[in-house]
Design an enzyme around this catalytic site. Structure first.
Site, short mmCIF file in Angstrom:
data_model
loop_
_atom_site.label_atom_id
_atom_site.label_comp_id
_atom_site.label_asym_id
_atom_site.label_seq_id
_atom_site.Cartn_x
_atom_site.Cartn_y
_atom_site.Cartn_z
N ASP A 1 0.96 -1.19 0.11
CA ASP A 1 0.06 0.11 -0.12
C ASP A 1 0.82 1.24 -0.03
O ASP A 1 0.55 2.24 -0.98
CB ASP A 1 -1.06 -0.08 1.25
N GLU B 1 -2.87 8.53 12.47
CA GLU B 1 -2.22 7.59 12.96
C GLU B 1 -0.63 7.77 12.58
O GLU B 1 0.28 7.59 13.46
CB GLU B 1 -2.45 6.21 12.30
N ASP C 1 -5.60 -0.21 5.67
CA ASP C 1 -6.30 -0.48 6.84
C ASP C 1 -7.75 0.45 7.12
O ASP C 1 -8.80 0.02 7.30
CB ASP C 1 -5.85 -0.65 7.96
C1 GLA Z 1 -0.13 -2.58 8.34
C2 GLA Z 1 -0.42 -1.25 7.98
C3 GLA Z 1 -0.85 -0.96 6.45
C4 GLA Z 1 0.05 -1.99 5.41
C5 GLA Z 1 0.31 -3.36 6.18
C6 GLA Z 1 1.09 -4.15 5.44
O1 GLA Z 1 -1.43 -3.23 8.66
O2 GLA Z 1 -1.11 -0.52 8.66
O3 GLA Z 1 -1.02 0.30 6.05
O4 GLA Z 1 1.16 -1.30 5.23
O5 GLA Z 1 0.70 -3.23 7.54
O6 GLA Z 1 0.57 -4.74 4.26
#
Ligand code: GLA
Length: 391
Positions: free
Chosen positions: A35, A158, A170
């Site tokens: 991402d 965050e 997320d």
């Molecule tokens: C965490 C981060 C996401 C992503 C994942 C790995 O969940 O919050 O943004 O980078 O790790 O894919």
């Protein structure tokens, strides 16, 4: 929601709540650590949610009761600073902070939060909390923001308030999740497509296995992976490759000499993972779950060997999955460094599979894994309860 939360709210704050918002945790079918590299992801919201029950106040005070921790945080809107005592409070405060930063008018609030998403297990309880709060506050204060802006503000909270340099996946899926569907997102253009997951029809189930291993260094290691992948992209750019989405293994090999081994490995994960997401999307469109499962195994291996975000406990459970006839695919989910994995399973084998995993963990002296059978649920929602106002 049962009435006990309403009663609790009245007991604590001597008033009635006005809104109830909630937002889900997530799994990610595939597309890990892509991402923030402007690549592809394929997450899905789960049925486990975090809830925010709130009423506005006439002043500028905020009181938040976290029912799961039996802790209360109180602060003034004019002076929002990180909480030393309660980690959970920073995700809530971060949302107040980011809305103010973005120029929205807020008033004081009384609220309680609680949740079903297991904490620090890789299922994104933090995004569920952030999104439930931002959804609730926007409704409470008539802030009319599109879903993508809500997700981006929650991510900013965050990044800049809590201090974790996460990508957008997320928060995005917590806002946009659709029942029984995965969401294919291009993190560069923000184009997305909803893909129905016909698991039930295929006699399949997704089981989350939580290693119950939590790594202290997870967030600094995460940030380091970001830097290493960014460094590799810079070298690629020097060779005329605009983005990871455009990169191929051939172009990567060409750029390798000026890159260094570690950035090269990180880049190889991102390039191959993007390709696996593309293939997974095709597999889902054809209901080809064997291919999908195979891609999950390959994703795990790449995260283990090239991105180096796995751990012995996750690797063991992945290996158990590989050797188990009813398991089509398994891989770590989320950031890694402990936390959970997902397994795509023939439904009737779930019980045996759990036993196999428990036995393997015990044999190795690892913590006893926990399991969650997840259903794919809806994204964030909010409802108005009544118009009572707090004092
Ligand atoms: C965490 C981060 C996401 C992503 C994942 C790995 O969940 O919050 O943004 O980078 O790790 O894919």
């Amino acid at each position: 929601m049962d009435d006990s939360r309403l009663e609790l709210f009245s007991r604590i704050f001597h008033t009635r709540p006005q809104i109830l918002s909630s937002a889900p945790g997530r799994i990610n079918i595939i597309g890990e650590h892509t991402d923030y590299n402007n690549g592809y992801v394929l997450p899905a919201a789960i049925h486990l949610r975090t809830c925010f029950l709130a009423a506005p106040r006439r002043d500028t005070r905020v009181r938040i009761w976290a029912d799961d921790f039996q802790q209360q945080e109180i602060f003034e809107l004019e002076a929002i600073s990180p909480s030393e005592a309660y980690r959970w409070a920073n995700y809530v405060k971060g949302i107040f902070w980011v809305l103010k930063q973005d120029g929205h008018r807020l008033g004081g609030v009384d609220a309680i939060v609680w949740g079903e998403v297991p904490l620090e297990s890789g299922l994104s309880s933090s995004a569920a909390l952030e999104v439930s709060v931002i959804k609730g506050l926007s409704s409470l204060f008539g802030i009319d923001l599109p879903g993508l802006s809500l997700a981006k503000l929650a991510q900013k909270a965050e990044n800049d308030f809590v201090g974790v340099q996460c990508g957008l996946m997320d928060q995005f899926i917590s806002v946009f999740g659709k029942k029984d569907s995965a969401v294919f997102l291009d993190c560069e253009t923000m184009d997305f497509a909803i893909l129905p997951l016909h698991l039930e029809k295929a006699g399949l189930k997704i089981l989350v296995y939580d290693t119950r291993v939590r790594r202290e260094l997870a967030s600094s290691e995460y940030n380091r992976r970001r830097q290493e992948a960014a460094r590799a992209l810079e070298v690629l750019r020097g060779k005329g490759v605009r983005s990871y989405k455009e990169a191929t293994l051939e172009r990567l090999e060409e750029a390798r000499p000026g890159m260094g081994d570690i950035p090269f490995q990180r880049a190889r994960h991102v390039v191959t993972e993007n390709e696996r997401v593309r293939q997974a999307v095709e597999a889902l469109r054809r209901d080809d779950f064997c291919l999908l499962g195979d891609l999950l195994f390959k994703s795990h291996q790449s995260l283990r060997d090239d991105y180096e975000v796995s751990c012995p406990e996750l690797d063991l459970l992945h290996d158990v999955g590989r050797a188990f006839p009813g398991c089509l695919g398994a891989r770590l989910v989320g950031a890694g460094f402990g936390g959970s994995g997902i397994a795509l399973l023939e439904k009737q084998t779930t019980e045996d599979f759990r036993k196999r995993m428990l036995a393997a963990a015990a044999e190795h002296g690892f913590p006893r894994p926990e399991f969650h059978e997840v259903d794919i649920g809806e994204g964030a929602s909010v409802s108005h309860l009544d118009r009572a106002e707090s004092t």
